[in-house]
Design a protein around this motif. Structure first.
Motif, PDB file in Angstrom:
ATOM      1  N   PRO A 151       0.808  -1.224   0.000  1.00 45.10           N
ATOM      2  CA  PRO A 151       0.000   0.000   0.000  1.00 45.10           C
ATOM      3  C   PRO A 151       0.843   1.278   0.000  1.00 45.10           C
ATOM      4  O   PRO A 151       0.343   2.343  -0.375  1.00 45.10           O
ATOM      5  N   ALA A 152       2.101   1.167   0.389  1.00 48.99           N
ATOM      6  CA  ALA A 152       2.969   2.347   0.397  1.00 48.99           C
ATOM      7  C   ALA A 152       3.373   2.750  -1.021  1.00 48.99           C
ATOM      8  O   ALA A 152       3.969   3.814  -1.217  1.00 48.99           O
ATOM      9  N   GLY A 153       3.060   1.918  -2.001  1.00 51.57           N
ATOM     10  CA  GLY A 153       3.360   2.258  -3.387  1.00 51.57           C
ATOM     11  C   GLY A 153       4.581   1.565  -3.940  1.00 51.57           C
ATOM     12  O   GLY A 153       5.124   1.998  -4.960  1.00 51.57           O
ATOM     13  N   THR A 154       5.020   0.495  -3.294  1.00 56.74           N
ATOM     14  CA  THR A 154       6.171  -0.260  -3.789  1.00 56.74           C
ATOM     15  C   THR A 154       5.723  -1.667  -4.179  1.00 56.74           C
ATOM     16  O   THR A 154       4.623  -2.105  -3.843  1.00 56.74           O
ATOM     17  N   GLY A 155       6.592  -2.352  -4.892  1.00 54.55           N
ATOM     18  CA  GLY A 155       6.262  -3.707  -5.321  1.00 54.55           C
ATOM     19  C   GLY A 155       5.486  -3.692  -6.622  1.00 54.55           C
ATOM     20  O   GLY A 155       5.185  -2.642  -7.193  1.00 54.55           O
ATOM     21  N   PRO A 156       5.152  -4.871  -7.127  1.00 51.56           N
ATOM     22  CA  PRO A 156       4.450  -4.963  -8.411  1.00 51.56           C
ATOM     23  C   PRO A 156       3.049  -4.356  -8.344  1.00 51.56           C
ATOM     24  O   PRO A 156       2.439  -4.260  -7.274  1.00 51.56           O
ATOM     25  N   VAL A 157       2.551  -3.937  -9.482  1.00 51.56           N
ATOM     26  CA  VAL A 157       1.202  -3.379  -9.577  1.00 51.56           C
ATOM     27  C   VAL A 157       0.200  -4.525  -9.670  1.00 51.56           C
ATOM     28  O   VAL A 157       0.308  -5.394 -10.544  1.00 51.56           O
ATOM     29  N   LEU A 158      -0.788  -4.519  -8.785  1.00 44.60           N
ATOM     30  CA  LEU A 158      -1.820  -5.549  -8.803  1.00 44.60           C
ATOM     31  C   LEU A 158      -2.940  -5.201  -9.776  1.00 44.60           C
ATOM     32  O   LEU A 158      -3.408  -6.043 -10.537  1.00 44.60           O
ATOM     33  N   PHE A 159      -3.395  -3.960  -9.715  1.00 44.79           N
ATOM     34  CA  PHE A 159      -4.429  -3.501 -10.644  1.00 44.79           C
ATOM     35  C   PHE A 159      -4.365  -1.980 -10.730  1.00 44.79           C
ATOM     36  O   PHE A 159      -3.661  -1.332  -9.952  1.00 44.79           O
ATOM     37  N   ARG A 160      -5.091  -1.434 -11.689  1.00 48.22           N
ATOM     38  CA  ARG A 160      -5.032  -0.009 -11.976  1.00 48.22           C
ATOM     39  C   ARG A 160      -6.428   0.598 -12.038  1.00 48.22           C
ATOM     40  O   ARG A 160      -7.415  -0.102 -12.297  1.00 48.22           O
ATOM     41  N   LEU A 161      -6.479   1.907 -11.855  1.00 46.83           N
ATOM     42  CA  LEU A 161      -7.712   2.660 -12.024  1.00 46.83           C
ATOM     43  C   LEU A 161      -7.444   3.738 -13.070  1.00 46.83           C
ATOM     44  O   LEU A 161      -6.492   4.508 -12.948  1.00 46.83           O
ATOM     45  N   VAL A 162      -8.296   3.770 -14.097  1.00 44.64           N
ATOM     46  CA  VAL A 162      -8.122   4.723 -15.187  1.00 44.64           C
ATOM     47  C   VAL A 162      -9.445   5.427 -15.455  1.00 44.64           C
ATOM     48  O   VAL A 162     -10.515   4.997 -14.996  1.00 44.64           O
ATOM     49  N   ASN A 163      -9.346   6.514 -16.200  1.00 50.16           N
ATOM     50  CA  ASN A 163     -10.548   7.208 -16.643  1.00 50.16           C
ATOM     51  C   ASN A 163     -11.274   6.313 -17.639  1.00 50.16           C
ATOM     52  O   ASN A 163     -10.665   5.770 -18.558  1.00 50.16           O
ATOM     53  N   MET A 164     -12.566   6.147 -17.479  1.00 50.87           N
ATOM     54  CA  MET A 164     -13.350   5.284 -18.353  1.00 50.87           C
ATOM     55  C   MET A 164     -13.439   5.853 -19.768  1.00 50.87           C
ATOM     56  O   MET A 164     -13.728   5.136 -20.721  1.00 50.87           O
ATOM     57  N   TYR A 165     -13.171   7.152 -19.900  1.00 52.58           N
ATOM     58  CA  TYR A 165     -13.289   7.827 -21.192  1.00 52.58           C
ATOM     59  C   TYR A 165     -11.938   8.366 -21.629  1.00 52.58           C
ATOM     60  O   TYR A 165     -11.068   8.658 -20.815  1.00 52.58           O
ATOM     61  N   ASN A 166     -11.770   8.471 -22.939  1.00 51.69           N
ATOM     62  CA  ASN A 166     -10.509   8.953 -23.494  1.00 51.69           C
ATOM     63  C   ASN A 166     -10.146  10.331 -22.925  1.00 51.69           C
ATOM     64  O   ASN A 166     -11.034  11.145 -22.682  1.00 51.69           O
ATOM     65  N   PRO A 167      -8.845  10.569 -22.686  1.00 51.35           N
ATOM     66  CA  PRO A 167      -7.733   9.700 -23.097  1.00 51.35           C
ATOM     67  C   PRO A 167      -7.426   8.591 -22.104  1.00 51.35           C
ATOM     68  O   PRO A 167      -6.432   7.894 -22.247  1.00 51.35           O
TER      69      PRO A 167
END
Length: 242
Positions: A151-167
């Motif tokens: 949770p501190a932001g280290t290690g591999p990425v488990l999943f991501r959150l992105v904008n549902m719309y472009n870009p």
């Protein structure tokens, strides 16, 4: 006798010259005032004078472009790229990938969960930013929010959150002015670490954000998430974990 002939020729000459003068004057008057009326100006016909412009296809407009599919670099899990479609790697590239270590192979599938706001409503960036920070997401240079193993932001990425719309990205410096009608959470398969644990975290984050903003949780087909669709996701994750 000669005198009479001379006077006769003079009289005839006078008549000939007079006739020529009279004919010339008559011709000039006819030219100035012809019997036929002057040519009137013809008004253009409305049906034929109009220039019919060729119909051009007006580009379809939409308020917000749809969020495209995602493709990723096989060399790094921290460099996602947004594209209109998943581009298959050439055969030569696939052969090179097969020779690489297993943990460096390109993802072969995705788990995608959408959060769609009701029509006419949006998520304000000023509210979204603290919400994702509370869930352990960290902003990346690419413009996404990543949930790392730590949770501190280290290690591999488990999943991501992105904008549902472009870009598909967020501008961290202008979140106060930002708003969107939806966001998407996704993880790649196979993933680093425990895949089922990562999916449970993703699903939990989706439910918390949905409750926070009053959004609807949708599956990858943009249909409302059901218990059955959650089970299908679980089975997919398990198939890549075995």
């Amino acid at each position: 006798m000669a005198e009479e002939l001379r006077w006769a020729l003079i009289v005839i000459s006078v008549f000939v010259i007079g006739g020529l003068l009279i004919h010339g004057l008559w011709s000039v008057r006819k030219k100035d005032s012809p019997d036929t009326p002057s040519v009137e100006r013809v008004e253009p016909n409305e049906t034929t004078s109009e220039v019919q412009e060729p119909a051009t296809a007006k580009p379809q407009e939409r308020d917000e472009p749809e969020f495209g599919d995602l493709s990723f670099s096989a060399e790094s899990h921290d460099e996602p790229a947004v594209s209109e479609q998943v581009v298959e790697e050439p055969e030569a590239k696939q052969q090179e990938t097969e020779e690489e270590p297993a943990d460096a192979q390109a993802p072969t599938d995705f788990i995608i969960v959408h959060l769609q706001m009701p029509e006419g409503l949006t998520m304000d960036g000023s509210q979204l930013l603290p919400a994702v920070n509370m869930l352990g997401f960290k902003y990346s240079e690419e413009g996404f929010f990543n949930r790392h193993l730590d949770p501190a932001g280290t290690g591999p990425v488990l999943f991501r959150l992105v904008n549902m719309y472009n870009p598909g990205t967020f501008d961290i410096d202008n979140m106060e002015q930002f708003s969107t009608a939806g966001v998407s959470l996704f993880m790649t398969l196979p993933c680093d670490g425990d895949g089922l644990s990562a999916f449970n975290m993703l699903h939990s984050a989706a439910k918390k954000l949905a409750d926070e903003f009053g959004a609807t949780i949708l599956d990858s087909n943009r249909e409302e998430m059901t218990v059955e669709s959650v089970r299908e996701y679980v089975e997919k994750v398990r198939s890549f974990s075995s």
